[in-house]
Design a protein around this motif. Structure first.
Motif, mmCIF file in Angstrom:
data_model
loop_
_atom_site.group_PDB
_atom_site.id
_atom_site.type_symbol
_atom_site.label_atom_id
_atom_site.label_comp_id
_atom_site.label_asym_id
_atom_site.label_seq_id
_atom_site.Cartn_x
_atom_site.Cartn_y
_atom_site.Cartn_z
ATOM 1 N N VAL A 92 0.857 -1.189 0.000
ATOM 2 C CA VAL A 92 0.000 0.000 0.000
ATOM 3 C C VAL A 92 0.891 1.236 0.000
ATOM 4 O O VAL A 92 1.623 1.482 0.967
ATOM 5 C CB VAL A 92 -0.929 0.029 1.225
ATOM 6 C CG1 VAL A 92 -1.674 1.357 1.301
ATOM 7 C CG2 VAL A 92 -1.922 -1.120 1.170
ATOM 8 N N PRO A 93 0.884 2.017 -1.091
ATOM 9 C CA PRO A 93 1.595 3.299 -1.101
ATOM 10 C C PRO A 93 0.659 4.406 -0.628
ATOM 11 O O PRO A 93 -0.519 4.437 -1.002
ATOM 12 C CB PRO A 93 1.966 3.478 -2.578
ATOM 13 C CG PRO A 93 0.885 2.754 -3.318
ATOM 14 C CD PRO A 93 0.346 1.691 -2.413
ATOM 15 N N VAL A 94 1.182 5.319 0.166
ATOM 16 C CA VAL A 94 0.360 6.425 0.655
ATOM 17 C C VAL A 94 1.267 7.625 0.907
ATOM 18 O O VAL A 94 2.427 7.469 1.306
ATOM 19 C CB VAL A 94 -0.394 6.010 1.939
ATOM 20 C CG1 VAL A 94 0.568 5.654 3.052
ATOM 21 C CG2 VAL A 94 -1.370 7.079 2.367
ATOM 22 N N PHE A 95 0.747 8.798 0.647
ATOM 23 C CA PHE A 95 1.535 10.014 0.866
ATOM 24 C C PHE A 95 1.626 10.330 2.349
ATOM 25 O O PHE A 95 0.703 10.045 3.126
ATOM 26 C CB PHE A 95 0.938 11.198 0.110
ATOM 27 C CG PHE A 95 1.164 11.131 -1.374
ATOM 28 C CD1 PHE A 95 0.146 10.751 -2.240
ATOM 29 C CD2 PHE A 95 2.415 11.439 -1.908
ATOM 30 C CE1 PHE A 95 0.354 10.685 -3.606
ATOM 31 C CE2 PHE A 95 2.641 11.369 -3.274
ATOM 32 C CZ PHE A 95 1.606 10.991 -4.126
ATOM 33 N N GLU A 96 2.746 10.916 2.712
ATOM 34 C CA GLU A 96 2.940 11.324 4.094
ATOM 35 C C GLU A 96 1.826 12.273 4.527
ATOM 36 O O GLU A 96 1.383 13.109 3.739
ATOM 37 C CB GLU A 96 4.310 11.991 4.264
ATOM 38 C CG GLU A 96 4.776 12.109 5.693
ATOM 39 C CD GLU A 96 6.238 12.521 5.807
ATOM 40 O OE1 GLU A 96 6.814 12.960 4.788
ATOM 41 O OE2 GLU A 96 6.790 12.386 6.912
ATOM 42 N N GLU A 97 1.345 12.084 5.727
ATOM 43 C CA GLU A 97 0.271 12.850 6.361
ATOM 44 C C GLU A 97 -1.111 12.486 5.837
ATOM 45 O O GLU A 97 -2.111 13.042 6.299
ATOM 46 C CB GLU A 97 0.514 14.361 6.273
ATOM 47 C CG GLU A 97 1.790 14.809 6.987
ATOM 48 C CD GLU A 97 1.965 16.321 6.988
ATOM 49 O OE1 GLU A 97 1.018 17.025 6.582
ATOM 50 O OE2 GLU A 97 3.035 16.781 7.398
ATOM 51 N N ALA A 98 -1.205 11.577 4.911
ATOM 52 C CA ALA A 98 -2.494 11.085 4.430
ATOM 53 C C ALA A 98 -2.979 9.952 5.323
ATOM 54 O O ALA A 98 -2.175 9.314 6.019
ATOM 55 C CB ALA A 98 -2.380 10.610 2.990
ATOM 56 N N PRO A 99 -4.298 9.658 5.312
ATOM 57 C CA PRO A 99 -4.810 8.515 6.080
ATOM 58 C C PRO A 99 -4.541 7.201 5.350
ATOM 59 O O PRO A 99 -4.340 7.179 4.128
ATOM 60 C CB PRO A 99 -6.312 8.796 6.152
ATOM 61 C CG PRO A 99 -6.590 9.592 4.923
ATOM 62 C CD PRO A 99 -5.367 10.424 4.673
ATOM 63 N N VAL A 111 -0.247 9.371 8.344
ATOM 64 C CA VAL A 111 0.962 8.549 8.446
ATOM 65 C C VAL A 111 2.217 9.409 8.364
ATOM 66 O O VAL A 111 2.212 10.508 7.793
ATOM 67 C CB VAL A 111 0.998 7.450 7.371
ATOM 68 C CG1 VAL A 111 -0.171 6.498 7.538
ATOM 69 C CG2 VAL A 111 1.015 8.063 5.964
ATOM 70 N N HIS A 112 3.287 8.845 8.929
ATOM 71 C CA HIS A 112 4.592 9.495 8.893
ATOM 72 C C HIS A 112 5.594 8.568 8.239
ATOM 73 O O HIS A 112 5.379 7.348 8.162
ATOM 74 C CB HIS A 112 5.039 9.844 10.313
ATOM 75 C CG HIS A 112 4.078 10.739 11.021
ATOM 76 N ND1 HIS A 112 3.991 12.095 10.768
ATOM 77 C CD2 HIS A 112 3.133 10.471 11.958
ATOM 78 C CE1 HIS A 112 3.044 12.624 11.522
ATOM 79 N NE2 HIS A 112 2.508 11.659 12.246
ATOM 80 N N ILE A 113 6.692 9.133 7.803
ATOM 81 C CA ILE A 113 7.717 8.334 7.140
ATOM 82 C C ILE A 113 8.176 7.188 8.035
ATOM 83 O O ILE A 113 8.514 6.094 7.551
ATOM 84 C CB ILE A 113 8.909 9.212 6.708
ATOM 85 C CG1 ILE A 113 9.772 8.458 5.699
ATOM 86 C CG2 ILE A 113 9.696 9.695 7.877
ATOM 87 C CD1 ILE A 113 9.158 8.348 4.339
ATOM 88 N N SER A 114 8.130 7.395 9.333
ATOM 89 C CA SER A 114 8.567 6.359 10.279
ATOM 90 C C SER A 114 7.620 5.166 10.336
ATOM 91 O O SER A 114 7.946 4.150 10.953
ATOM 92 C CB SER A 114 8.712 6.954 11.682
ATOM 93 O OG SER A 114 7.478 7.502 12.111
ATOM 94 N N ASP A 115 6.461 5.285 9.717
ATOM 95 C CA ASP A 115 5.511 4.160 9.673
ATOM 96 C C ASP A 115 5.839 3.168 8.568
ATOM 97 O O ASP A 115 5.153 2.150 8.418
ATOM 98 C CB ASP A 115 4.073 4.678 9.488
ATOM 99 C CG ASP A 115 3.586 5.482 10.673
ATOM 100 O OD1 ASP A 115 2.867 6.481 10.460
ATOM 101 O OD2 ASP A 115 3.921 5.102 11.817
ATOM 102 N N THR A 116 6.850 3.446 7.793
ATOM 103 C CA THR A 116 7.285 2.520 6.751
ATOM 104 C C THR A 116 7.673 1.201 7.383
ATOM 105 O O THR A 116 8.593 1.128 8.199
ATOM 106 C CB THR A 116 8.497 3.091 5.985
ATOM 107 O OG1 THR A 116 8.117 4.311 5.357
ATOM 108 C CG2 THR A 116 8.989 2.087 4.952
ATOM 109 N N ALA A 117 6.942 0.145 7.043
ATOM 110 C CA ALA A 117 7.138 -1.162 7.679
ATOM 111 C C ALA A 117 6.207 -2.156 6.999
ATOM 112 O O ALA A 117 5.442 -1.804 6.102
ATOM 113 C CB ALA A 117 6.816 -1.089 9.169
ATOM 114 N N GLU A 118 6.299 -3.402 7.459
ATOM 115 C CA GLU A 118 5.348 -4.418 7.016
ATOM 116 C C GLU A 118 4.406 -4.706 8.186
ATOM 117 O O GLU A 118 4.851 -4.826 9.334
ATOM 118 C CB GLU A 118 6.061 -5.683 6.557
ATOM 119 C CG GLU A 118 5.128 -6.700 5.922
ATOM 120 C CD GLU A 118 5.845 -7.671 5.000
ATOM 121 O OE1 GLU A 118 7.078 -7.811 5.093
ATOM 122 O OE2 GLU A 118 5.150 -8.309 4.171
#
Lengths: 117, 113
Positions: free
Chosen positions: B11-18, B81-88
């Motif tokens: 799932v790709p999502v822009f920073e600060e988007a839900p 979301v924030h960049i730090s949420d990048t994970a599985e």
């Protein structure tokens, strides 16, 4: 507590060699699980122990895999002989709770990345 | 037998988007439901869990999930979301008959700048 400790972090071995992965669970955690993670198959449960006794080993791929838990603070997963298709990240996890660690959840180790060439 | 389906592998999502990560489960008995997060080169960590009671559960890092029994779903959400949420992210299920949990195949969350 230092958490669940696995060793080694990385292991590279030649096909046919014996490989032993080690895990030290958190003190007081009665349940210990071994998982294997690959891109193709995701997280697979290999075996789990309760109070050092193996409860379910239905996920162990074949006789080349064996696991032991001689005491509450140590478990090993052995592959003999190893094959390239065993290459994966192997995780150990522990919990004090039954039913999937329903209250505290599982605590995972950092994993062992195994490469068999 | 119980099972878990995570409908999206990435799932790709822009920073600060839900964001919403979807999870459906199947089980013939009452279940416990979990979301775990795996950051790069680390083991999994418990994000949140549903045992009983309120169907909306809140976890760490601003995540929440809603249990929907009629739809057998347990979707994970975060309003920003924030960049730090990048994970599985892994959805998992256990039931009262067993001591092990079954994990879904995971959803990779990519945060776009």
């Amino acid at each position: 507590d230092a958490g669940v400790i696995q060793s080694p972090r990385h292991e590279v071995t030649e096909m046919g060699q014996e490989v032993t992965l080690r895990c030290k669970p958190i003190s007081g955690h009665d349940y210990l699980f071994w998982y294997r993670q690959t891109m193709m198959r995701g997280l697979e449960l290999l075996i789990y122990f309760n109070n050092n006794v193996p409860i379910d080993d239905s996920g162990m791929p074949e006789d080349r895999f064996s696991a032991k838990m001689p005491n509450a603070s140590f478990s090993t997963l052995k592959i003999q002989p190893s094959e390239p298709r065993d290459s994966a990240v192997y995780f150990c996890a522990s919990t004090p709770d039954p039913q999937g660690g329903y209250w505290y959840g599982y605590t995972f180790g950092s994993g062992t990345r195994l490469t068999v060439v | 037998a119980q099972s878990v389906t995570q409908l999206d592998s990435q799932v790709p999502v822009f920073e600060e988007a839900p964001v919403e990560l979807r999870c459906n489960y199947s089980s013939s008995v009452s279940v416990y439901l979990f979301w775990y997060v795996q950051y790069p080169n680390q083991g999994l960590q418990l994000l949140l869990k549903y045992l009983s009671g309120s169907t909306l559960v809140k976890g760490i890092n601003g995540f929440e999930a809603e249990f929907n029994k009629s739809q057998t779903s347990f979707h994970l959400r975060k309003p920003s979301v924030h960049i730090s949420d990048t994970a599985e992210y892994f959805c998992a299920v256990s039931d009262s008959r067993d001591d092990k949990i079954i994990f879904g195949k995971g959803t990779r969350l990519h945060i776009l700048p």
